[in-house]
Scaffold this motif. Sequence first.
Motif, PDB file in Angstrom:
ATOM      1  N   CYS A  29      -0.295 -81.198  40.610  1.00  0.00           N
ATOM      2  CA  CYS A  29      -0.935 -82.455  41.025  1.00  0.00           C
ATOM      3  C   CYS A  29       0.011 -83.640  40.875  1.00  0.00           C
ATOM      4  O   CYS A  29      -0.356 -84.765  41.172  1.00  0.00           O
ATOM      5  N   GLY A  30       1.219 -83.387  40.417  1.00  0.00           N
ATOM      6  CA  GLY A  30       2.179 -84.477  40.257  1.00  0.00           C
ATOM      7  C   GLY A  30       3.347 -84.047  39.412  1.00  0.00           C
ATOM      8  O   GLY A  30       3.644 -82.867  39.295  1.00  0.00           O
ATOM      9  N   GLY A  31       4.010 -85.036  38.833  1.00  0.00           N
ATOM     10  CA  GLY A  31       5.186 -84.759  38.026  1.00  0.00           C
ATOM     11  C   GLY A  31       6.408 -84.632  38.905  1.00  0.00           C
ATOM     12  O   GLY A  31       6.434 -85.120  40.035  1.00  0.00           O
ATOM     13  N   SER A  32       7.416 -83.942  38.405  1.00  0.00           N
ATOM     14  CA  SER A  32       8.643 -83.730  39.163  1.00  0.00           C
ATOM     15  C   SER A  32       8.862 -82.230  39.331  1.00  0.00           C
ATOM     16  O   SER A  32       8.102 -81.419  38.799  1.00  0.00           O
ATOM     17  N   THR A  33       9.928 -81.883  40.025  1.00  0.00           N
ATOM     18  CA  THR A  33      10.237 -80.472  40.230  1.00  0.00           C
ATOM     19  C   THR A  33      10.472 -79.766  38.897  1.00  0.00           C
ATOM     20  O   THR A  33      10.021 -78.641  38.699  1.00  0.00           O
ATOM     21  N   LEU A  34      11.157 -80.436  37.998  1.00  0.00           N
ATOM     22  CA  LEU A  34      11.456 -79.826  36.702  1.00  0.00           C
ATOM     23  C   LEU A  34      10.328 -79.973  35.694  1.00  0.00           C
ATOM     24  O   LEU A  34      10.265 -79.218  34.716  1.00  0.00           O
ATOM     25  N   ARG A  35       9.472 -80.937  35.879  1.00  0.00           N
ATOM     26  CA  ARG A  35       8.359 -81.169  34.944  1.00  0.00           C
ATOM     27  C   ARG A  35       7.061 -81.375  35.723  1.00  0.00           C
ATOM     28  O   ARG A  35       6.541 -82.488  35.811  1.00  0.00           O
ATOM     29  N   PRO A  36       6.509 -80.271  36.272  1.00  0.00           N
ATOM     30  CA  PRO A  36       5.268 -80.393  37.034  1.00  0.00           C
ATOM     31  C   PRO A  36       4.082 -80.714  36.120  1.00  0.00           C
ATOM     32  O   PRO A  36       4.111 -80.454  34.913  1.00  0.00           O
TER      33      PRO A  36
END
Length: 63
Positions: A29-36
């Motif tokens: 639902c969000g975050g980044s590629t490394l920290r979903p």
Amino acid sequence: MTTSLAALAAGVQPATIRDWVRRGVLTRCGGSTLRPVYRIEDVQVARRAAKPTRPGQRAVKAA
């Protein structure tokens, strides 16, 4: 929630959360590629959902 927290909430390993995402059972639902980031509601739905199987996958042994 992070992958680690999602795994803790679902009672599975973090690798299982990543596998659910790869299989399309759970979506980020969000975050980044490394920290979903995941929603708790989505994690609980994924936990109860029927999982697609792969050819050659090991069967789960009943305890």
